[in-house]
Design a protein around this motif. Structure first.
Motif, PDB file in Angstrom:
ATOM      1  N   SER A   1       3.919   5.848  -5.462  1.00 51.17           N
ATOM      2  CA  SER A   1       3.967   6.029  -6.915  1.00 51.17           C
ATOM      3  C   SER A   1       2.819   6.904  -7.384  1.00 51.17           C
ATOM      4  CB  SER A   1       3.937   4.665  -7.619  1.00 51.17           C
ATOM      5  OG  SER A   1       2.730   3.978  -7.369  1.00 51.17           O
TER       6      SER A   1
ATOM      7  N   ASP B   1       0.832  -1.204   0.000  1.00 51.56           N
ATOM      8  CA  ASP B   1       0.000   0.000   0.000  1.00 51.56           C
ATOM      9  C   ASP B   1       0.868   1.256   0.000  1.00 51.56           C
ATOM     10  OD1 ASP B   1      -2.617   1.484   0.460  1.00 51.56           O
ATOM     11  OD2 ASP B   1      -1.512   2.050   2.262  1.00 51.56           O
TER      12      ASP B   1
ATOM     13  N   ASP C   1       2.358   1.702  -3.507  1.00 52.15           N
ATOM     14  CA  ASP C   1       1.335   2.145  -4.457  1.00 52.15           C
ATOM     15  C   ASP C   1       0.973   3.613  -4.237  1.00 52.15           C
ATOM     16  OD1 ASP C   1       1.226  -0.277  -5.748  1.00 52.15           O
ATOM     17  OD2 ASP C   1      -0.571  -0.987  -4.705  1.00 52.15           O
ATOM     18  N   ARG C   2       0.832   4.006  -2.960  1.00 50.75           N
ATOM     19  CA  ARG C   2       0.493   5.405  -2.685  1.00 50.75           C
ATOM     20  C   ARG C   2       1.644   6.340  -3.024  1.00 50.75           C
ATOM     21  NH1 ARG C   2      -0.343   6.883   2.263  1.00 50.75           N
ATOM     22  NH2 ARG C   2       0.460   5.031   3.353  1.00 50.75           N
TER      23      ARG C   2
ATOM     24  N   THR D   1       1.560   1.907 -13.388  1.00 46.78           N
ATOM     25  CA  THR D   1       0.791   1.002 -12.542  1.00 46.78           C
ATOM     26  C   THR D   1       1.591  -0.304 -12.373  1.00 46.78           C
ATOM     27  OG1 THR D   1      -0.423   0.174 -14.469  1.00 46.78           O
ATOM     28  CG2 THR D   1      -1.459   1.927 -13.163  1.00 46.78           C
ATOM     29  N   ARG D   2       1.453  -0.927 -11.252  1.00 43.93           N
ATOM     30  CA  ARG D   2       2.219  -2.121 -10.919  1.00 43.93           C
ATOM     31  C   ARG D   2       1.768  -3.307 -11.769  1.00 43.93           C
ATOM     32  NH1 ARG D   2       0.438  -5.127  -6.855  1.00 43.93           N
ATOM     33  NH2 ARG D   2      -0.597  -3.306  -5.946  1.00 43.93           N
TER      34      ARG D   2
END
Length: 205
Positions: A126, A120, A123-124, A137-138
């Protein structure tokens, strides 16, 4: 580790401190140990809604192992600019100086090895730092993702103390500040333009 701050240069407004951290998230991260050299790392940090800071280090970096042994401070460097004596109303009375704004966040980082927290956080991060257009996006497969997560150590720092300093000619006359801001704005350099905006915002409060 305290920050020398004359009262006229104190940046104590929490909203302004948060703005500086969000605008300049790449911090100098220092953990001091008694009788030993401090650990110093450079890394981006996310300012959370509760005022804490979240980030991660490479597991191979021994810095994180010192978190429980000493005090840590995250130093956020905001806008800064050289100021020439020529820019003042009476230059013959002045000397060169440097305008700058910084925030120091003190505390003891708490490790969080939960894979969900790490994912998390990444992701936040990036999402916060990627360009608005054409962001990333991953797309990692599970094995690669787990290996990379194992290679980092995530943490959260809950502030025990926050110090802010904004030295932008508050000790000068309005005419001097206006002339310095005008010179900075005339340069067209992004950093100097930001410093001019900070100075002008100070004058309208």
């Amino acid at each position: 580790m305290s920050l020398y701050t004359p009262p006229s240069f104190a940046l104590s407004d929490q909203e302004q401190q948060g703005r500086l951290i969000r605008d300049y998230p790449f911090a100098t991260f220092i953990t001091s140990l008694a009788g030993a050299e401090p650990h110093i790392s450079h890394l981006p940090l996310l300012l959370e809604a509760d005022g804490s800071l979240s980030g991660h280090l490479a597991r191979a970096n021994p810095h994180w192992q010192a978190f429980a042994e000493g005090e840590t401070v995250a130093v956020f460097h905001g806008p800064h600019a050289y100021v020439s004596p020529r820019w003042y109303v009476h230059p013959e009375r002045e000397v060169p100086t440097w305008n700058y704004a910084v925030v120091h966040v003190h505390g003891r980082p708490e490790l969080d090895e939960d894979a969900g927290f790490k994912l998390d956080l990444l992701d936040r991060s990036s999402a916060a730092f990627e360009p608005a257009v054409g962001g990333w996006t991953r797309q990692l497969d599970a094995a690669r993702q787990n290996a990379l997560l194992d290679a980092i150590v995530a943490f959260r720092l809950r502030p025990s103390r926050i110090e802010g300093k904004c030295k932008i000619n508050q000790n000068k006359t309005p005419a001097d500040r206006a002339q310095v801001a005008a010179q900075l704005r005339a340069s067209a350099h992004p950093e100097l333009l930001t410093m001019a905006a900070w100075m002008e915002a100070l004058d309208v409060r």
